[in-house]
Design an enzyme around this catalytic site. Structure first.
Site, PDB file in Angstrom:
ATOM      1  N   LYS A  93      -6.702  -5.653   6.489  1.00  0.00           N
ATOM      2  CA  LYS A  93      -6.469  -4.337   7.088  1.00  0.00           C
ATOM      3  C   LYS A  93      -7.534  -3.350   6.611  1.00  0.00           C
ATOM      4  O   LYS A  93      -7.981  -3.403   5.464  1.00  0.00           O
ATOM      5  CB  LYS A  93      -5.082  -3.849   6.696  1.00  0.00           C
ATOM      6  CG  LYS A  93      -4.674  -2.501   7.280  1.00  0.00           C
ATOM      7  CD  LYS A  93      -3.279  -2.136   6.821  1.00  0.00           C
ATOM      8  CE  LYS A  93      -2.832  -0.782   7.338  1.00  0.00           C
ATOM      9  NZ  LYS A  93      -1.452  -0.460   6.891  1.00  0.00           N
ATOM     10  N   SER A 168       1.483   0.640  10.268  1.00  0.00           N
ATOM     11  CA  SER A 168       0.071   0.846  10.556  1.00  0.00           C
ATOM     12  C   SER A 168      -0.765  -0.434  10.479  1.00  0.00           C
ATOM     13  O   SER A 168      -1.947  -0.437  10.816  1.00  0.00           O
ATOM     14  CB  SER A 168      -0.515   1.885   9.588  1.00  0.00           C
ATOM     15  OG  SER A 168      -0.368   1.480   8.232  1.00  0.00           O
ATOM     16  N   SER A 192       4.837  -0.224   7.022  1.00  0.00           N
ATOM     17  CA  SER A 192       3.644  -0.578   7.787  1.00  0.00           C
ATOM     18  C   SER A 192       3.288  -2.049   7.820  1.00  0.00           C
ATOM     19  O   SER A 192       2.406  -2.448   8.577  1.00  0.00           O
ATOM     20  CB  SER A 192       2.444   0.220   7.275  1.00  0.00           C
ATOM     21  OG  SER A 192       2.583   1.577   7.609  1.00  0.00           O
TER      22      SER A 192
END
Length: 496
Positions: A93, A168, A192
């Site tokens: 990420k 996210s 997330s």
């Protein structure tokens, strides 16, 4: 496990090597069925197709990945390859640093930032032999539960590109769901990892706070006391293997726990004697009809696996979002950009600016009072775990909504906070620092995945893996694939 239409037939799996689990890839290497270069080539093909449809990749690292795959392939042929993930592709990420690779963190303010150091989790993965293929999308500073940002635009769901991937860690979850490699590294400040994993129909684990170090590269330091790093995978075994590698003490992270390394058992065994509390709404949350139905079926599965399931929960304050989470989370988000001016934030999303503004308006007293209430919530979980070994809830109160939206404002006729109110089951667990995982447990009437959340006491990841492994055997979700994977990505290397 069935979808909302009652169908029970499993669709075929994609044929690309990137769709294999990490354990399957390692077994293939041992049999010399294929090489790391074969796997990486297929994985890159899948990533390119998925990115075109879902916008999941921020920074490709394909040239580096192919070179690394060639190196590991040579080592394997010479009998010199080492590491528990040697030759296995992994995505990272974009909030997590990889040395020499841009780390935008979804923010226009970071458009020229390139870290010169690996995050501890990246160092551990590299030492294990894993091959990093790309950085994946996130929202700006990880502030919301979708992966849309001013840097990358809208990230979409491989089950239906008209819907959000969640976030996210949305690019991470979408990639795993679509067969773009078996392991993704995500972060979780208010849900997330678990929200996108639930929306995309994969397994996601938020370990105990401090078990996986975040330093020296996790930027910006938003959700400072809330954020965890963990794996997103298609199988329980892959998540356990990844956690064994990335967990560990690192004194550069003040929250890092000096816990000895552990091995996790993911063999499916009956849950006889395991006491599980179950709460469909934590006593106050609005939950969609489809999610409630899937949750009730999941409870029945756990009961059939031998668990002692009782309706129970921590008894949290219904005002925990407004009076506990927001003063802490929004203040920490604002602190992450404390040196930035209004002009610096001009290119940020309006919703992000609103969160920062709200955070700047909370006083120090507000933050400390919220911290006291946070302690009360933690104590509520302490008391709960005197009665049960684990708690299960829905992961999210809804399924994936329209892509490009921040959330939903109404569930089952009830108004909810459009930013965080539709995910009432995830962020209380961040406030408590507990370990939690999400696993697929069904589909809604539109064929979108629904997640079951398993929560255990601090450092009791073994209980999560035991329950998840039993559920996985009873309801093998990894046999379900989104149509994107089947129609666009499920290809052999010869056809690519």
């Amino acid at each position: 496990m069935t979808d909302g239409s009652g169908r029970t037939a499993f669709p075929p799996a994609p044929t690309g090597l990137g769709a294999l689990s990490a354990t399957e890839i390692m077994a293939g290497y041992r049999r010399k069925t294929f090489t790391p270069r074969d796997v990486v080539d297929d994985t890159i093909a899948a990533l390119e197709a998925t990115h075109e449809a879902c916008n999941a990749v921020v920074t490709p690292m394909y040239g580096q990945a192919r070179a690394e795959a060639d190196r590991v392939t040579k080592e394997m042929r010479a009998g010199e390859a080492k590491g528990p993930l040697a030759g296995v592709p992994v995505t990272i990420k974009d909030l997590v640093f990889v040395a020499g690779v841009p780390a935008y963190a979804g923010s226009p303010m970071n458009k020229t930032f390139v870290p010169d150091v690996d995050a501890a989790v990246v160092s551990a993965l590299k030492a294990s032999g894993a091959i990093i293929t790309c950085k994946t999308t996130t929202c700006e500073s990880g502030y919301k539960l979708t992966a849309d940002s001013p840097v990358t635009g809208t990230t979409r769901n491989p089950w239906n590109p008209g819907r959000t991937s969640g976030g996210s860690s949305g690019g991470a979850a979408a990639g795993v769901a679509a067969g773009c490699g078996p392991i993704a590294i995500g972060t979780d400040g208010v849900g997330s990892i678990r929200v996108p994993s639930s929306f995309c129909g994969v397994f996601g684990l938020k370990p105990t706070f401090g078990l996986v170090p975040r330093s020296p590269g996790f930027s910006p330091p938003s959700w400072a006391s809330l954020a965890h790093t963990g794996p997103i995978t298609r199988t329980v075994a892959d998540a356990a293997l990844t956690l064994e590698i990335i967990a560990g003490y690192d004194m550069r992270d003040a929250a890092s726990l000096p816990v000895p390394s552990r091995r996790f058992d993911t063999n499916a065994v009956p849950l006889n004697g395991v006491r599980i509390g179950a709460s469909a709404d934590l006593g106050y949350a609005a939950v969609s009809t489809d999610v409630r139905a899937a949750f009730n079926k999941a409870i029945a599965v756990l009961d059939a696996c031998g668990a002692q399931v009782t309706i129970d929960g921590p008894g949290l304050d219904a005002g925990i979002l407004e009076h506990t989470l927001k003063p802490i989370a929004f203040t920490e988000q604002a602190a992450a950009v404390a040196t930035k001016t209004t002009a610096d934030l001009a290119s940020s999303e309006a919703d992000y600016r609103d969160v920062v503004t709200a955070g700047r308006h909370y006083s120090g007293t507000d933050y400390i009072e919220a911290s006291y209430r946070r302690g009360q919530a933690r104590n509520a979980f302490l008391k709960l775990f005197e009665r049960v070994d684990a708690l299960v809830t829905p992961t999210v109160a809804v399924t994936a909504f329209e892509a490009g939206k921040i959330g939903v404002g109404k569930i089952d006729g009830r108004q909810v906070d459009p930013h965080l109110g539709w995910s009432p089951f995830t962020w209380p667990i961040n406030l408590a620092g507990l370990p939690a995982a999400t696993l697929p447990c069904g589909f809604d009437r539109d064929g979108l995945p629904i997640g079951l959340q398993i929560i255990a006491p601090w450092l009791d990841e073994p209980t999560i893996f035991r329950i998840a492994a039993a559920f996985e055997q009873a309801q093998p979700w990894a046999k379900f694939w989104p149509s994107l994977a089947l129609n666009e990505i499920g290809r052999t290397r010869a056809k690519a």
